[in-house]
Design a protein around this motif. Sequence first.
Motif, PDB file in Angstrom:
ATOM      1  N   LEU A  15       0.825  -1.217   0.000  1.00 41.20           N
ATOM      2  CA  LEU A  15       0.000   0.000   0.000  1.00 41.20           C
ATOM      3  C   LEU A  15       0.853   1.258   0.000  1.00 41.20           C
ATOM      4  O   LEU A  15       0.464   2.289  -0.572  1.00 41.20           O
ATOM      5  N   SER A  31       0.384   4.007  -2.864  1.00 40.94           N
ATOM      6  CA  SER A  31      -0.015   5.368  -2.506  1.00 40.94           C
ATOM      7  C   SER A  31       0.602   6.398  -3.460  1.00 40.94           C
ATOM      8  O   SER A  31       0.166   7.544  -3.510  1.00 40.94           O
ATOM      9  N   GLU A  32       1.608   5.957  -4.223  1.00 38.22           N
ATOM     10  CA  GLU A  32       2.253   6.861  -5.199  1.00 38.22           C
ATOM     11  C   GLU A  32       1.456   6.989  -6.497  1.00 38.22           C
ATOM     12  O   GLU A  32       1.790   7.806  -7.351  1.00 38.22           O
ATOM     13  N   ALA A  70      -5.050   2.879   4.962  1.00 37.38           N
ATOM     14  CA  ALA A  70      -4.283   3.062   3.718  1.00 37.38           C
ATOM     15  C   ALA A  70      -5.115   2.641   2.503  1.00 37.38           C
ATOM     16  O   ALA A  70      -5.028   3.265   1.441  1.00 37.38           O
ATOM     17  N   ALA A 114      -7.325   5.398   1.798  1.00 31.13           N
ATOM     18  CA  ALA A 114      -6.619   6.599   1.320  1.00 31.13           C
ATOM     19  C   ALA A 114      -6.059   6.426  -0.095  1.00 31.13           C
ATOM     20  O   ALA A 114      -5.573   7.398  -0.680  1.00 31.13           O
ATOM     21  N   LEU A 115      -6.112   5.225  -0.654  1.00 33.07           N
ATOM     22  CA  LEU A 115      -5.574   5.046  -2.012  1.00 33.07           C
ATOM     23  C   LEU A 115      -6.327   5.950  -2.986  1.00 33.07           C
ATOM     24  O   LEU A 115      -7.554   6.099  -2.871  1.00 33.07           O
TER      25      LEU A 115
END
Length: 269
Positions: free
Chosen positions: A43, A47-48, A100, A103-104
């Motif tokens: 993750l 996240s990038e 996470a 939040a992706l």
Amino acid sequence: MDFGTYPTLQLEHAGPALIVTVNRPEALNALAGQVVEDLTQLLLVLSELGREGQWPVRGVILTGAGEKSFVAGADIVEMNTMDAQAATEYGRKMHRVTLALEALPVPVIAAVNGFALGGGCELALACDYIYASSNARFGQPEVNLGLVPGFGGAVRLPRRVSPGMAREMIFSARPIKADEAYRIGLVNAVFDNKAALLEAAQEAVAELATKSPTAVANAKAAMSAMVGLSTVDALEVESTSFHSAFLTEDSVEGRNAFVAKRAAQFPGS
Ligand code: CO8
């Protein structure tokens, strides 16, 4: 994009979708510490997505190896070697994984084949859509172990289904079948078997890939940020999100394309 390699996860980059398979079929894909660690690292990489307008993946599909189980919960054998402090910390690590996922910048679809029990149900609850095969079973059986949900189930289940149904699932520990999960709104859609389930999840990602990635990311972030806010505060989050969406190149292209009566070609920025 290099997604890395992980001992307990299988990754398949299929067109715009990244299919992530929790791969511990010998323990019905239970969330051992190594799985939690692997999900954490993956993750971080994901996240990038969207940085500098790069969108190699437009949706993540999370599933379990084999036909029998999505994820059968926390690894009870491993948990039984822990003291209360270590077990609680294990729960906190999974809290970070679920946050996470939320939040992706791309949607995550839980493709639930077979058992989604305890931590497995909680993992699915952190995903944007839950699709299920007809053999799926959802449940929060922690009270059978003298425990309570520890990976966010008591928080997210009542938000996804009614508070009363969430209480009944948690207090009774009774698992529910896919059709009941669909009826109470836990599941978006049910498919005959795992092959049809994965095909439908990939079609959903293919549909997402035709939309503005920045708009989808903005909508997801805003909807996550609104949870628990008053109406007034949530509407303020919406205004902020709308304002930043309006400023994107995707929005300029989307609006111009509509006026010019042509299909939009979103730059992804
Ligand atoms: N953890 C570890 N091993 C598991 C788990 C699990 N959650 N579930 C299944 N396994 C293992 C079994 O021990 C068995 O191993 P072996 O072949 O070595 O004996 C193998 O997987 C196959 O399982 P079964 O033989 O039991 O398969 P059945 O078809 O007979 O039964 C069930 C399937 C009904 C899913 C049954 O395995 C079961 O009840 N599993 C446990 C489900 C459960 O209670 N999950 C909730 C766990 S608690 C939790 O998730 C709380 C999260 C919060 C924790 C807070 C921080 C620590």
